[in-house]
Design an enzyme around this catalytic site. Structure first.
Site, PDB file in Angstrom:
ATOM      1  N   ASP A 199       0.794  -1.142   0.051  1.00 36.14           N
ATOM      2  CA  ASP A 199       0.088   0.003   0.108  1.00 36.14           C
ATOM      3  C   ASP A 199       1.010   1.366   0.022  1.00 36.14           C
ATOM      4  OD1 ASP A 199      -2.534   1.684   0.293  1.00 36.14           O
ATOM      5  OD2 ASP A 199      -1.575   1.852   2.741  1.00 36.14           O
ATOM      6  N   ASP A 248      -0.019   5.355   1.107  1.00 36.13           N
ATOM      7  CA  ASP A 248      -0.011   5.890   2.279  1.00 36.13           C
ATOM      8  C   ASP A 248      -0.117   5.292   3.642  1.00 36.13           C
ATOM      9  OD1 ASP A 248      -0.329   8.777   1.188  1.00 36.13           O
ATOM     10  OD2 ASP A 248      -2.044   7.826   0.300  1.00 36.13           O
ATOM     11  N   ASP A 291      -1.757  -0.618   6.167  1.00 39.08           N
ATOM     12  CA  ASP A 291      -1.905   0.002   7.324  1.00 39.08           C
ATOM     13  C   ASP A 291      -3.240   0.491   7.791  1.00 39.08           C
ATOM     14  OD1 ASP A 291      -2.298   3.427   6.748  1.00 39.08           O
ATOM     15  OD2 ASP A 291      -2.215   2.187   5.191  1.00 39.08           O
TER      16      ASP A 291
END
Length: 219
Positions: free
Chosen positions: A8, A10, A165
């Site tokens: 991923d 961000d 995240d």
């Protein structure tokens, strides 16, 4: 055998969530919407802009949601000029290259943001496979973005490790069948475990990560 690492963007390649929060707060103050840490965690992190603005501005039409989303992303790009890669990321990418392990990016961010962030981080040439929100519908938490990356990489789910995240990202990775590490830039270790993470790390230096990677690379 380990053949690919899928990231991923961000909160995973970079701890960019504080900048995103600031950008949302600046853009939405005109609508009287207060964006704090609780709102960011519960209604924003990991979700698509379509879902975010539908939730935060339900009284406005879709066209205005889209306009606010464009304004927010432009504001974020203006603010996000000094970010650095998460600790240990460059060493991990070097290790992957040395071992012939492919890398890919899977993000709910728009292409403009992905290009901007990779340029700022000095990573524009490190991700030959990139899947952004414009290329898949639906985005995370649907597994399609990860399934698309696996197809482009030419590998099976069991041959890759994912890094996420957010709840939506972790659910997408797990639904696609990937062994997945939760990067603890926004959630706690327990929260990551509850949504299905196979492991949780603070940085890419964590020994728990390297034990898994070295074992799988040698298999």
């Amino acid at each position: 055998m380990l053949k690919a690492l899928i990231f991923d963007m961000d909160g995973t390649l970079v701890h960019s969530d504080p900048v995103h929060l600031e950008a949302f707060a600046e853009v939405l103050k005109a609508e009287g919407v207060d964006i704090n840490e609780e709102i960011y965690r519960s209604k924003i992190i990991g979700r698509t802009n379509e879902a975010i603005f539908a939730s935060l501005l339900p009284h406005l039409p879709v066209e205005e949601h889209e306009a606010y989303a464009d304004e927010k992303e432009a504001t974020f790009r203006r603010m996000a000029m000094e970010l650095k890669p998460l600790e240990g990321l460059l060493e991990l990418l070097d290790w992957a290259e040395a071992h012939g392990i492919k890398v890919a990016l899977v993000t709910n961010a728009p292409r403009l943001n992905a290009d901007h962030m990779l340029d700022v981080l000095g990573l524009a040439e490190r991700f030959p496979v990139q899947v952004t929100i414009e290329e898949v519908e639906p985005g995370k938490p649907d597994p399609l973005p990860y399934l698309t990356a696996l197809e482009r990489l030419g590998i099976k789910a069991e041959e890759a490790v994912a890094f996420e995240d957010s709840p939506s990202g972790m659910r997408a990775a797990k639904a696609a069948g990937l062994f997945s590490f939760g990067v603890l830039t926004g959630l706690t270790r327990d929260e990551m475990r509850e949504i299905g993470a196979d492991g949780a790390i603070v940085t890419f230096h964590d020994r728990a990560l390297w034990e898994i990677l070295e074992h799988r690379a040698a298999s």
